[in-house]
Scaffold this motif. Structure first.
Motif, PDB file in Angstrom:
ATOM      1  N   UNK A  52      41.557  45.142  42.566  1.00  0.00           N
ATOM      2  CA  UNK A  52      41.314  44.323  41.371  1.00  0.00           C
ATOM      3  C   UNK A  52      39.910  43.738  41.477  1.00  0.00           C
ATOM      4  N   UNK A  53      39.108  43.922  40.441  1.00  0.00           N
ATOM      5  CA  UNK A  53      37.786  43.315  40.382  1.00  0.00           C
ATOM      6  C   UNK A  53      37.854  42.128  39.434  1.00  0.00           C
ATOM      7  N   UNK A  54      37.855  40.936  40.027  1.00  0.00           N
ATOM      8  CA  UNK A  54      37.960  39.679  39.290  1.00  0.00           C
ATOM      9  C   UNK A  54      39.101  39.778  38.271  1.00  0.00           C
ATOM     10  N   UNK A  55      38.874  39.287  37.063  1.00  0.00           N
ATOM     11  CA  UNK A  55      39.889  39.403  36.015  1.00  0.00           C
ATOM     12  C   UNK A  55      39.521  40.489  35.020  1.00  0.00           C
ATOM     13  N   UNK A  56      38.699  41.456  35.477  1.00  0.00           N
ATOM     14  CA  UNK A  56      38.156  42.457  34.574  1.00  0.00           C
ATOM     15  C   UNK A  56      38.818  43.823  34.669  1.00  0.00           C
ATOM     16  N   UNK A  57      38.979  44.343  35.893  1.00  0.00           N
ATOM     17  CA  UNK A  57      39.416  45.732  36.055  1.00  0.00           C
ATOM     18  C   UNK A  57      40.332  45.914  37.256  1.00  0.00           C
ATOM     19  N   UNK A  58      41.180  46.927  37.175  1.00  0.00           N
ATOM     20  CA  UNK A  58      41.788  47.562  38.334  1.00  0.00           C
ATOM     21  C   UNK A  58      40.988  48.849  38.511  1.00  0.00           C
ATOM     22  N   UNK A  61      37.134  67.032  44.005  1.00  0.00           N
ATOM     23  CA  UNK A  61      36.237  66.303  43.105  1.00  0.00           C
ATOM     24  C   UNK A  61      36.538  64.817  43.140  1.00  0.00           C
ATOM     25  N   UNK A  62      35.494  64.003  43.207  1.00  0.00           N
ATOM     26  CA  UNK A  62      35.641  62.559  43.225  1.00  0.00           C
ATOM     27  C   UNK A  62      35.671  62.038  41.798  1.00  0.00           C
ATOM     28  N   UNK A  63      36.720  61.288  41.467  1.00  0.00           N
ATOM     29  CA  UNK A  63      36.929  60.767  40.118  1.00  0.00           C
ATOM     30  C   UNK A  63      37.273  59.293  40.215  1.00  0.00           C
ATOM     31  N   UNK A  64      36.641  58.492  39.399  1.00  0.00           N
ATOM     32  CA  UNK A  64      36.939  57.070  39.345  1.00  0.00           C
ATOM     33  C   UNK A  64      37.886  56.781  38.202  1.00  0.00           C
ATOM     34  N   UNK A  65      38.804  55.852  38.427  1.00  0.00           N
ATOM     35  CA  UNK A  65      39.726  55.398  37.377  1.00  0.00           C
ATOM     36  C   UNK A  65      39.595  53.900  37.243  1.00  0.00           C
ATOM     37  N   UNK A  66      39.596  53.418  36.008  1.00  0.00           N
ATOM     38  CA  UNK A  66      39.492  51.994  35.729  1.00  0.00           C
ATOM     39  C   UNK A  66      40.495  51.605  34.657  1.00  0.00           C
ATOM     40  N   UNK A  67      41.117  50.461  34.844  1.00  0.00           N
ATOM     41  CA  UNK A  67      41.984  49.883  33.826  1.00  0.00           C
ATOM     42  C   UNK A  67      41.438  48.502  33.474  1.00  0.00           C
ATOM     43  N   UNK A  68      41.109  48.302  32.210  1.00  0.00           N
ATOM     44  CA  UNK A  68      40.606  47.010  31.784  1.00  0.00           C
ATOM     45  C   UNK A  68      41.757  46.012  31.775  1.00  0.00           C
ATOM     46  N   UNK A  69      41.485  44.794  32.237  1.00  0.00           N
ATOM     47  CA  UNK A  69      42.497  43.744  32.272  1.00  0.00           C
ATOM     48  C   UNK A  69      42.215  42.715  31.176  1.00  0.00           C
ATOM     49  N   UNK A  70      43.279  42.080  30.719  1.00  0.00           N
ATOM     50  CA  UNK A  70      43.133  40.996  29.741  1.00  0.00           C
ATOM     51  C   UNK A  70      42.768  41.502  28.422  1.00  0.00           C
TER      52      UNK A  70
END
Length: 145
Positions: free
Chosen positions: A120-126, A136-145
């Motif tokens: 978890x990055x602050x209250x912004x993302x998982x 292959x390297x792939x990034x995943x992000x989920x926006x929070x709030x």
């Protein structure tokens, strides 16, 4: 003159159908497949006479594309698939998803492996990195709030 947009990111793979299946499971849509060959194409890439199978994948919002390529000719000369996160050059593509846990579950069923941890990055993302098809390297992000 101003930049208009980024058209696509290109990734070279060995198994084009497997990569298409993986990115479909992630949520991209297959826009089309084609064979590109001939000296005209090699003049663009600097590879001379080339023969490449490509698949264009589109994000659901229609704004971004991923071009998957399988080179038949000339043969692949370098392999960066297992480079660590701090390697020089192109590294990864990042995708925003609505539910990172369910996305990870679906992609693990397709062979994806978590690189580090889901954080978890602050209250912004998982956030997390995974290794997808062919490492292959792939990034995943989920926006929070």
């Amino acid at each position: 003159m101003a930049l208009k947009r980024m058209d696509n990111i290109g990734i070279v793979v060995e198994d084009l159908s497997g990569a298409i299946d993986f990115f479909r499971e992630l949520g991209l849509e297959l826009e089309g497949r084609a064979t590109i060959e001939g000296k005209w194409a090699g003049r663009v890439t600097g590879l001379g006479d080339q023969h490449v199978e490509i698949a264009m994948m589109r994000t659901p919002d229609g704004h971004s594309r991923l071009e998957l390529s399988r080179f038949i000719r000339p043969t692949v000369v370098a392999d960066h698939r297992n480079a660590p996160v701090n390697a020089l050059g192109y590294l990864r593509a990042m995708f925003t998803v609505d539910d990172i846990a369910s996305t990870l579950e679906r992609l693990r069923a397709c062979g994806a492996q978590l690189v580090g941890d889901l954080v978890r990055y602050e209250d912004s993302y998982l956030l997390c990195y995974i290794r997808g098809p062919e490492g292959l390297l792939i990034g995943l992000a989920q926006e929070l709030g």
